[in-house]
Design a protein around this motif. Structure first.
Motif, mmCIF file in Angstrom:
data_model
loop_
_atom_site.group_PDB
_atom_site.id
_atom_site.type_symbol
_atom_site.label_atom_id
_atom_site.label_comp_id
_atom_site.label_asym_id
_atom_site.label_seq_id
_atom_site.Cartn_x
_atom_site.Cartn_y
_atom_site.Cartn_z
ATOM 1 N N LEU A 6 6.523 82.276 -18.652
ATOM 2 C CA LEU A 6 6.090 81.472 -17.510
ATOM 3 C C LEU A 6 4.580 81.328 -17.468
ATOM 4 C CD1 LEU A 6 8.321 83.085 -14.753
ATOM 5 C CD2 LEU A 6 8.761 80.980 -16.027
ATOM 6 N N ASP A 7 4.115 80.107 -17.282
ATOM 7 C CA ASP A 7 2.717 79.842 -17.010
ATOM 8 C C ASP A 7 2.390 80.433 -15.635
ATOM 9 O OD1 ASP A 7 0.327 77.876 -17.784
ATOM 10 O OD2 ASP A 7 0.681 77.723 -15.617
ATOM 11 N N PRO A 8 1.166 80.906 -15.402
ATOM 12 C CA PRO A 8 0.825 81.456 -14.086
ATOM 13 C C PRO A 8 1.071 80.472 -12.930
ATOM 14 C CG PRO A 8 -0.858 82.063 -15.676
ATOM 15 C CD PRO A 8 0.075 81.107 -16.367
ATOM 16 N N ILE A 9 0.849 79.193 -13.155
ATOM 17 C CA ILE A 9 1.111 78.213 -12.091
ATOM 18 C C ILE A 9 2.603 78.136 -11.814
ATOM 19 C CG2 ILE A 9 1.007 75.767 -11.473
ATOM 20 C CD1 ILE A 9 -1.699 75.679 -12.931
ATOM 21 N N ALA A 10 3.429 78.173 -12.853
ATOM 22 C CA ALA A 10 4.882 78.170 -12.662
ATOM 23 C C ALA A 10 5.315 79.416 -11.894
ATOM 24 C CB ALA A 10 5.594 78.086 -14.000
ATOM 25 N N GLU A 11 4.693 80.566 -12.168
ATOM 26 C CA GLU A 11 5.011 81.782 -11.417
ATOM 27 C C GLU A 11 4.728 81.598 -9.929
ATOM 28 O OE1 GLU A 11 2.783 84.916 -13.281
ATOM 29 O OE2 GLU A 11 4.282 85.176 -14.852
ATOM 30 N N GLU A 12 3.600 80.991 -9.604
ATOM 31 C CA GLU A 12 3.259 80.720 -8.199
ATOM 32 C C GLU A 12 4.272 79.770 -7.572
ATOM 33 O OE1 GLU A 12 -0.744 79.254 -7.931
ATOM 34 O OE2 GLU A 12 -1.576 81.019 -8.925
ATOM 35 N N GLN A 13 4.662 78.754 -8.311
ATOM 36 C CA GLN A 13 5.627 77.787 -7.792
ATOM 37 C C GLN A 13 6.989 78.444 -7.570
ATOM 38 O OE1 GLN A 13 4.977 74.974 -10.967
ATOM 39 N NE2 GLN A 13 3.688 73.668 -9.664
ATOM 40 N N ILE A 14 7.385 79.345 -8.449
ATOM 41 C CA ILE A 14 8.653 80.058 -8.280
ATOM 42 C C ILE A 14 8.601 80.945 -7.045
ATOM 43 C CG2 ILE A 14 10.138 81.843 -9.300
ATOM 44 C CD1 ILE A 14 9.406 80.569 -12.054
ATOM 45 N N ALA A 15 7.474 81.602 -6.824
ATOM 46 C CA ALA A 15 7.329 82.469 -5.646
ATOM 47 C C ALA A 15 7.484 81.688 -4.345
ATOM 48 C CB ALA A 15 5.981 83.183 -5.687
ATOM 49 N N ALA A 16 7.190 80.394 -4.371
ATOM 50 C CA ALA A 16 7.271 79.558 -3.167
ATOM 51 C C ALA A 16 8.636 78.890 -2.996
ATOM 52 C CB ALA A 16 6.173 78.493 -3.208
ATOM 53 N N LEU A 17 9.543 79.079 -3.946
ATOM 54 C CA LEU A 17 10.859 78.433 -3.855
ATOM 55 C C LEU A 17 11.694 79.037 -2.728
ATOM 56 C CD1 LEU A 17 11.971 78.194 -7.608
ATOM 57 C CD2 LEU A 17 11.273 76.308 -6.115
ATOM 58 N N PRO A 18 12.570 78.228 -2.121
ATOM 59 C CA PRO A 18 13.509 78.789 -1.146
ATOM 60 C C PRO A 18 14.531 79.678 -1.865
ATOM 61 C CG PRO A 18 14.001 76.471 -1.531
ATOM 62 C CD PRO A 18 12.730 76.776 -2.281
ATOM 63 N N ASP A 19 15.104 80.600 -1.129
ATOM 64 C CA ASP A 19 16.062 81.537 -1.719
ATOM 65 C C ASP A 19 17.202 80.826 -2.443
ATOM 66 O OD1 ASP A 19 14.601 83.692 -0.860
ATOM 67 O OD2 ASP A 19 15.816 84.036 0.934
ATOM 68 N N GLY A 20 17.654 79.701 -1.908
ATOM 69 C CA GLY A 20 18.773 78.975 -2.506
ATOM 70 C C GLY A 20 18.475 78.383 -3.867
ATOM 71 N N LEU A 52 9.697 69.068 -22.560
ATOM 72 C CA LEU A 52 10.939 68.587 -21.955
ATOM 73 C C LEU A 52 10.975 68.888 -20.462
ATOM 74 C CD1 LEU A 52 13.205 70.163 -24.684
ATOM 75 C CD2 LEU A 52 12.690 67.741 -24.500
ATOM 76 N N THR A 53 11.910 68.250 -19.784
ATOM 77 C CA THR A 53 12.196 68.573 -18.383
ATOM 78 C C THR A 53 13.681 68.878 -18.266
ATOM 79 O OG1 THR A 53 12.638 66.287 -17.746
ATOM 80 C CG2 THR A 53 10.364 67.066 -17.495
ATOM 81 N N HIS A 54 14.015 69.683 -17.274
ATOM 82 C CA HIS A 54 15.419 70.014 -17.021
ATOM 83 C C HIS A 54 15.591 70.201 -15.520
ATOM 84 C CE1 HIS A 54 19.392 71.428 -17.806
ATOM 85 N NE2 HIS A 54 19.162 71.532 -19.113
ATOM 86 N N THR A 55 16.624 69.598 -14.976
ATOM 87 C CA THR A 55 16.909 69.769 -13.562
ATOM 88 C C THR A 55 17.622 71.105 -13.335
ATOM 89 O OG1 THR A 55 19.015 68.602 -13.758
ATOM 90 C CG2 THR A 55 17.080 67.279 -13.167
ATOM 91 N N PHE A 56 17.520 71.596 -12.092
ATOM 92 C CA PHE A 56 18.267 72.790 -11.693
ATOM 93 C C PHE A 56 18.532 72.698 -10.196
ATOM 94 C CE2 PHE A 56 13.866 73.934 -11.047
ATOM 95 C CZ PHE A 56 13.858 74.700 -9.889
ATOM 96 N N GLY A 57 19.647 73.268 -9.798
ATOM 97 C CA GLY A 57 20.006 73.217 -8.385
ATOM 98 C C GLY A 57 20.161 71.780 -7.905
ATOM 99 N N GLU A 58 19.980 71.577 -6.613
ATOM 100 C CA GLU A 58 20.133 70.245 -6.023
ATOM 101 C C GLU A 58 18.928 69.344 -6.260
ATOM 102 O OE1 GLU A 58 21.091 70.588 -1.900
ATOM 103 O OE2 GLU A 58 22.646 72.069 -2.284
ATOM 104 N N ARG A 59 17.724 69.941 -6.307
ATOM 105 C CA ARG A 59 16.522 69.108 -6.370
ATOM 106 C C ARG A 59 15.450 69.601 -7.323
ATOM 107 N NH1 ARG A 59 15.001 69.117 -0.098
ATOM 108 N NH2 ARG A 59 14.358 71.158 -0.797
ATOM 109 N N GLY A 60 15.706 70.671 -8.030
ATOM 110 C CA GLY A 60 14.669 71.288 -8.844
ATOM 111 C C GLY A 60 14.441 70.597 -10.177
ATOM 112 N N LEU A 61 13.213 70.729 -10.667
ATOM 113 C CA LEU A 61 12.846 70.195 -11.969
ATOM 114 C C LEU A 61 11.893 71.177 -12.639
ATOM 115 C CD1 LEU A 61 13.050 67.704 -13.895
ATOM 116 C CD2 LEU A 61 10.876 66.968 -12.895
ATOM 117 N N ALA A 62 12.246 71.580 -13.843
ATOM 118 C CA ALA A 62 11.391 72.450 -14.646
ATOM 119 C C ALA A 62 10.817 71.633 -15.797
ATOM 120 C CB ALA A 62 12.184 73.634 -15.189
#
Length: 81
Positions: A6-20, A52-62
């Motif tokens: 994980l890039d440090p920015i991605a780590e920050e973004q993950i920390a801000a995700l809702p539990d779901g 590349l990009t990949h969707t996850f969950g209802e609205r997520g994009l990695a």
């Protein structure tokens, strides 16, 4: 099998995700370990590029980069609008 980093920015973004969003994201990381090329090209004009990009969950994009020689997937951004 690839290792997901994980890039440090991605780590920050993950920390801000809702539990779901965390379980679908974990499922995506498990998929990327065995099928890193399963996403869509970041730039459709360059479909063979390793970003590349990949969707996850209802609205997520990695957004991630596949580094085959190193057997790594480097996640650079996680979006959840």
């Amino acid at each position: 099998m690839h290792h997901v980093l994980l890039d440090p920015i991605a780590e920050e973004q993950i920390a801000a995700l809702p539990d779901g969003a965390l379980h679908p994201l974990a499922a995506l990381f498990a998929l990327l370990e065995v099928a890193p090329w399963s996403g869509q090209p970041y730039n459709p004009a360059n479909p063979k590029a390793n970003m590349l990009t990949h969707t996850f969950g209802e609205r997520g994009l990695a957004t991630y980069i596949v580094l085959d020689e190193q057997r790594e997937v480097y996640v650079i951004r996680i979006e959840w609008p």
